[in-house]
Design an enzyme around this catalytic site. Structure first.
Site, mmCIF file in Angstrom:
data_model
loop_
_atom_site.group_PDB
_atom_site.id
_atom_site.type_symbol
_atom_site.label_atom_id
_atom_site.label_comp_id
_atom_site.label_asym_id
_atom_site.label_seq_id
_atom_site.Cartn_x
_atom_site.Cartn_y
_atom_site.Cartn_z
ATOM 1 N N ASN A 7 0.634 -1.038 0.025
ATOM 2 C CA ASN A 7 -0.176 -0.276 0.030
ATOM 3 C C ASN A 7 0.843 1.342 0.020
ATOM 4 O O ASN A 7 1.527 1.497 1.032
ATOM 5 C CB ASN A 7 -0.840 0.127 1.126
ATOM 6 C CG ASN A 7 -1.900 1.209 1.191
ATOM 7 O OD1 ASN A 7 -1.603 2.069 0.408
ATOM 8 N ND2 ASN A 7 -2.705 1.224 2.128
ATOM 9 N N ARG A 9 0.435 4.187 0.478
ATOM 10 C CA ARG A 9 0.131 5.043 1.291
ATOM 11 C C ARG A 9 0.735 4.890 2.653
ATOM 12 O O ARG A 9 0.719 5.658 3.513
ATOM 13 C CB ARG A 9 -1.320 5.427 1.451
ATOM 14 C CG ARG A 9 -2.142 5.994 -0.073
ATOM 15 C CD ARG A 9 -3.375 6.446 0.048
ATOM 16 N NE ARG A 9 -3.558 7.397 1.152
ATOM 17 C CZ ARG A 9 -4.875 7.515 1.532
ATOM 18 N NH1 ARG A 9 -5.837 6.863 1.381
ATOM 19 N NH2 ARG A 9 -4.942 8.578 2.388
ATOM 20 N N CYS A 10 1.089 3.629 2.891
ATOM 21 C CA CYS A 10 1.528 3.175 4.275
ATOM 22 C C CYS A 10 2.983 3.330 4.403
ATOM 23 O O CYS A 10 3.920 2.843 3.494
ATOM 24 C CB CYS A 10 1.145 1.828 4.272
ATOM 25 S SG CYS A 10 1.863 0.730 5.788
ATOM 26 N N THR A 11 3.401 4.084 5.521
ATOM 27 C CA THR A 11 4.965 4.231 5.689
ATOM 28 C C THR A 11 5.623 3.040 5.863
ATOM 29 O O THR A 11 6.859 2.769 5.225
ATOM 30 C CB THR A 11 5.220 5.201 6.957
ATOM 31 O OG1 THR A 11 4.427 6.250 6.862
ATOM 32 C CG2 THR A 11 6.698 5.478 7.148
ATOM 33 N N ARG A 14 6.184 1.272 2.458
ATOM 34 C CA ARG A 14 7.146 1.908 1.526
ATOM 35 C C ARG A 14 8.478 1.797 2.292
ATOM 36 O O ARG A 14 9.360 1.487 1.465
ATOM 37 C CB ARG A 14 6.876 3.526 1.671
ATOM 38 C CG ARG A 14 5.699 3.732 0.667
ATOM 39 C CD ARG A 14 5.689 5.542 0.689
ATOM 40 N NE ARG A 14 5.889 6.246 1.797
ATOM 41 C CZ ARG A 14 5.048 6.717 2.613
ATOM 42 N NH1 ARG A 14 3.885 6.524 2.290
ATOM 43 N NH2 ARG A 14 5.238 7.334 3.754
#
Length: 115
Positions: A7, A9-11, A14
């Site tokens: 995802n 958008r997920c730190t 990433r």
């Protein structure tokens, strides 16, 4: 072959993807919110992780409460169907490397399966 259920958008997701890249791993990136895993794929991921289906559920996700899942007693098959129907509830990121899998929380967890 390595696959990451990601995802962007997920730190943590990433960071895990960056960690794979730092280790020279060219992973197949699956944006699981856009391409949700099937019940069969989830069953295999859960088997590789060595966990119960409910352990893959993001219980603090707002959707969890909205669906009335708090305190719910569901079978393994029902949890898997719930995750397939509502991929937002899937814990992330998940890395599958060969016949092993890990959840990247923290991202360094995935290093165990790369060895």
């Amino acid at each position: 072959m390595t696959k990451i259920y990601h995802n962007p958008r997920c730190t943590k997701s990433r960071q895990t993807l960056a960690l794979l890249e730092e280790h020279g791993i060219d992973a197949d990136v699956v944006r699981y919110l856009d391409q949700p895993p099937s019940e069969a794929e989830l069953t295999e991921i859960i088997r590789l992780l060595g966990i119960e289906p409910k352990q893959l559920v993001r219980t603090k996700e707002k959707l969890f409460a909205e669906l009335g899942l708090k305190g719910a007693e569901l079978s393994e098959a029902q949890w898997i169907k719930t995750l397939a129907d509502h991929p937002k509830l899937i814990e992330r990121p998940i890395v599958v490397h060969g016949n092993r899998a890990a959840i990247g929380r923290p991202p360094e967890n995935v290093l165990e399966i790369l060895r």
